[in-house]
Structure formats: structure tokens, C-alpha cells
Design an enzyme around this catalytic site. Structure first.
Site, PDB file in Angstrom:
ATOM      1  N   LYS A   1       0.854  -1.191   0.000  1.00 23.92           N
ATOM      2  CA  LYS A   1       0.000   0.000   0.000  1.00 23.92           C
ATOM      3  C   LYS A   1       0.881   1.228   0.000  1.00 23.92           C
ATOM      4  O   LYS A   1       2.030   1.182   0.447  1.00 23.92           O
ATOM      5  CB  LYS A   1      -0.888   0.029   1.249  1.00 23.92           C
ATOM      6  CG  LYS A   1      -2.139   0.845   1.065  1.00 23.92           C
ATOM      7  CD  LYS A   1      -3.181   0.020   0.344  1.00 23.92           C
ATOM      8  CE  LYS A   1      -4.489   0.727   0.195  1.00 23.92           C
ATOM      9  NZ  LYS A   1      -5.539  -0.255  -0.139  1.00 23.92           N
TER      10      LYS A   1
HETATM   11  N1  GLU Z   1      -7.077  -0.021  -3.490  1.00 25.74           N
HETATM   12  C1  GLU Z   1      -7.834  -1.211  -3.777  1.00 25.74           C
HETATM   13  C2  GLU Z   1      -7.900  -2.118  -2.563  1.00 25.74           C
HETATM   14  O1  GLU Z   1      -7.808  -1.674  -1.436  1.00 25.74           O
HETATM   15  C3  GLU Z   1      -7.367  -1.904  -5.035  1.00 25.74           C
HETATM   16  C4  GLU Z   1      -5.946  -2.379  -5.009  1.00 25.74           C
HETATM   17  C5  GLU Z   1      -5.431  -2.892  -6.356  1.00 25.74           C
HETATM   18  O2  GLU Z   1      -6.194  -2.986  -7.298  1.00 25.74           O
HETATM   19  O3  GLU Z   1      -4.240  -3.185  -6.397  1.00 25.74           O
HETATM   20  O4  GLU Z   1      -8.140  -3.284  -2.669  1.00 25.74           O
END
Ligand code: GLU
Length: 422
Positions: free
Chosen positions: A112
Site C-alpha cells: 500500500k
Molecule cells: N485499493 C484497492 C484495494 O484496497 C485496489 C488495489 C489494487 O487494485 O491493487 O483493494
């Protein structure tokens, strides 16, 4: 261009992630050594960087990129722009991504990123400069084989396009696979924009079916009408649900199943607050949580349903469109009340699953029809949901514990198969 979401009460997401992990690790009988390995993030990058604002001044910003665990594949996870972003929050979100990818059996580890600022007053050009500089700062970690960002709170396909372009400029050739959630015109996937909301709808339908009901006529409230909340509401409405109330960070409005969601979206897209939506009856966040309804979609931020307000929840099913919206204490209260919580790592996995489809399509240079994306998503979400329900029933535990047990055991299996280096 950015979508705002609700900010109400903000607990420590990392504490929550660790508490959830400890409970699941105890159920699995995990050794202390393995538990401490899995509670630790592999890489934590903090960056401080300057951005030139439109008025010529220079402002400093702090951002992060964290990779939690890479045993099952390259790191995957979104980037958020929000004033409450901290290293602790990003670590929790990275850990949840590891479990999310494992529970859906997609071949990624968890990561993240985030920058701590409120993007709302920023011009498009300021956002572009900030994004390009942040992308450069984290370019020592990201890459199509190593760590692949995607949109999250307050970021969108345009932000991904800037990251892809910046990374490509440094490499000297186009690298579309460095991000997912890109615009379709530069290698994005059809169906990615609404994928997280679609996944919420799919698990909501299956959870209702478990109770012998369909979505037809079911009542729905949505906390946080950003990308996830809007598409969840829209797709649930298309399947016959009545959308009772929706909120954004200004509070919310009671729609009673009669207000056009499209009009709400147009209002939000103009940067307007929901509290000012013409003709809507105002509801507070607490009113929204307490509203009797079949399905409550939590699509704002972490720490929304807590020990303090869990007993007021009026819904029978909670679908966690956001990451970490229900605290472990609230989980226990909801379990006693018989409220089913479809947990984040399952409920909102539609986004990362479709990111995986985008990444595969990019690698193959072969792009699928929307129909194929949607049906593959349905297949993966349904399989993951069924496996979680089977685990919950076999162990007599909540869906959250079952999802974590399943996910953690898959990561442990990968670690053991690979062995410890050196
Ligand atoms: N931000 C989204 C999540 O929390 C998508 C992450 C992604 O597609 O890599 O799952």
C-alpha cells in the site's frame, strides 16, 4: 476530479490489523515464529519531497510505500491521498492486501502507499506535479514485476496515468504494467472502474441467498459515496434493491429509494457536498448506521463501527467496501446481535481481482470484452465467498475469522514451499 469520502472517527488501523491477525493465528495454531514473521512488513519506505504550487511556493509532503509480504507474488495495492495517512495506517492496509490477494487466490503479495494531504483544494496541475514527484520517490520499489500500485481513496485512473507516464519516462519506454486502474486508452481494463462495487454486490447477493432471500426489494444504506460506494449502490439498485440513504464526509441524505443515484453522482462530480443535495433529508453518520435496512455498505474509511456505536447498527448484513471499517470490539458486538459482516478482504476484493485481470491483459497484449471481465470476476468472487463460508461453518467462526484463516494459511503454505533463504 477527486472523490471525497467520509472521515468520522479514526482509530489505529494497525492495531486493528494485528488484533485480527492474532485471533486468526490462534485459531490456526500458528507458531510464535511464523506469527511474528507475518506481523512484520517486509519493506517500509517513507519519503519527504517538495512540490511547486501554482502560486510559486514550495511545499513539503510526506508519502509512504509499504510491502507487507511477497511470498505469493509481486506486491500489489493502492495509493491513497488523505490527510490522515500515516505509516501505521499504510502498514495495516498493506497487510490487508496480502490477505485479500490470498483469500481470492490471486498471485500477489500485499502493499500500500499514500501521501498525507487533502487533495480537494489542489488544482489539476498541482496534483499532477505531486503525483509525478511521489512516483519518482517510490520508483525504487515499484515496477511491473515487483510492486504494482492502483487507485485507492482520492486517487483515480488519471493519477495512475501520471504514475505510468513518469515511470515510463525514467525507463525510456512505455511500461503500462507498472500500475493498474489505468484509463482504458492506455491499457486499462474494461470493468475496472466499477469492479470493487461489483464485488460488493456479488457478495451481498450471495449473503442474502444464504438467508433464503434475493436482492429484489432489499433495502440498502451506503456510508461513503465515492467510487466503491457509488458503484455498489448502482449495481445493487439495478438488481432491485432500494437505496435508502447515502453519506459522504459532509454527512448524508435520506433517499428513501426515490432519488436518482446518477444525479447524486453528478452532484458529487461537481465537487458538491451531499449535505447540500437539493431536496434530500439530512441524516447524520450515526443515523445512517442505525437505520434499519437489509444491507449496510461501509465504503468510507477505517474505524467507523466501533464499540461505542455497534449496538445501534440497524442492518442485518454489513458489506465492508472500505478496508477496516469495523473494529474487533464492534465485530464481537455484531456477532452477538446476529449481524453478518462480509469482511473487507473478501467484500472489496473485486478491485484487486480486476487489477489482476488488467495486469494479465497487459502482459499478453490481448484485451478482453467487458463481459469476460465481469464473468471472471463473478467466478472468482463467488469461489472465494463459498470457501470463506465453508471455512466459517466448519470452524464455527465469523466470516472475518474464516477469511483470515484461509488467507493466512495460504501465505504460510507459500512461505513453507519456498523455504527460508539462505
Ligand atoms: N485499493 C484497492 C484495494 O484496497 C485496489 C488495489 C489494487 O487494485 O491493487 O483493494
Amino acid at each position: 476530479m477527486v472523490e471525497s469520502v467520509a472521515v468520522f472517527e479514526h482509530g489505529s488501523a494497525y492495531d486493528v490489523a494485528i488484533k485480527q491477525f492474532d485471533e486468526a493465528a490462534a485459531l490456526l495454531g500458528l507458531s510464535d515464529d511464523m506469527a511474528s514473521y507475518l506481523k512484520t512488513c517486509k519493506r517500509e519506505l517513507s519519503v519527504n519531497f517538495p512540490v511547486r504550487m501554482d502560486d510559486g511556493s514550495i511545499r513539503m509532503f510526506t508519502g509512504y510505500r509499504v510491502q507487507h509480504n511477497l511470498a505469493r507474488g509481486p506486491a500489489k495495492g493502492g495509493i491513497r491521498y488523505h490527510p490522515m495517512v500515516t505509516l501505521d495506517e499504510v502498514k495495516a492496509l498493506a497487510m490487508w492486501m496480502t490477505w485479500k490477494c490470498a483469500v481470492t487466490s490471486i498471485p500477489y503479495g500485499g502493499a500500500k502507499g499514500g501521501v498525507a494531504f487533502d487533495p480537494r483544494p489542489f488544482s489539476e496541475k498541482e496534483l499532477e506535479r505531486l503525483t509525478r514527484r511521489y512516483a519518482t520517490e517510490i520508483s525504487i520499489l515499484i515496477g511491473p514485476e515487483s510492486d504494482i500500485p492502483a487507485p485507492d481513496v482520492n486517487t483515480n485512473p488519471q493519477v495512475m496515468a501520471w504514475i505510468m507516464d513518469t515511470y515510463s519516462m525514467h525507463m525510456g519506454y512505455s511500461v503500462p504494467g507498472v500500475v493498474t486502474g489505468k484509463p482504458v486508452g492506455i491499457g486499462g481494463s474494461l470493468g475496472r472502474l466499477d469492479a470493487t462495487g461489483r464485488g460488493c454486490m456479488i457478495v451481498a447477493a450471495r449473503e442474502m441467498a444464504r438467508e433464503g432471500r434475493t436482492l429484489e426489494g432489499a433495502t440498502v444504506s451506503v456510508q461513503g459515496i465515492g467510487n466503491v460506494g457509488y458503484y455498489a449502490a448502482k449495481l445493487l439498485e439495478e438488481r432491485g434493491c432500494r437505496i435508502f440513504a447515502v453519506t459522504d464526509s459532509s454527512g448524508g441524505c435520506f433517499l428513501g429509494g426515490h432519488v436518482d443515484l446518477q444525479k447524486v453522482k453528478e452532484w458529487k462530480d461537481q465537487g458538491m457536498r451531499l449535505i447540500d443535495f437539493p431536496g434530500a433529508e439530512h441524516v447524520s453518520n450515526e443515523d445512517l448506521l442505525a437505520m434499519p435496512c437489509d444491507i449496510l455498505v461501509l465504503a468510507a474509511l477505517e474505524g467507523q463501527v466501533t464499540e461505542a456505536n455497534a449496538s445501534n447498527v440497524g442492518a442485518r448484513i454489513i458489506v465492508e467496501g472500505a478496508n477496516g471499517p469495523v473494529t474487533p470490539e464492534a465485530d464481537r458486538a455484531l456477532e452477538r446481535m446476529g449481524v453478518q459482516v462480509v469482511p473487507d478482504i473478501l467484500a472489496n476484493a473485486g478491485g484487486v481481482v480486476t487489477s489482476y485481470f488488467e495486469w494479465i491483459q497487459g502482459r499478453q497484449q490481448l484485451f478482453w470484452e467487458r463481459q469476460e471481465v465481469e464473468s471472471r470476476l463473478e467466478q472468482i468472487m463467488s469461489r472465494a465467498y463459498d470457501q470463506v463460508v465453508d471455512t466459517a461453518q466448519a470452524r464455527g467462526v465469523t466470516l472475518r475469522k474464516a477469511a483470515l484463516v484461509l488467507a493466512i494459511s495460504r501465505v504460510v503454505e507459500a512461505i513453507e514451499l519456498r523455504g527460508f533463504y539462505p
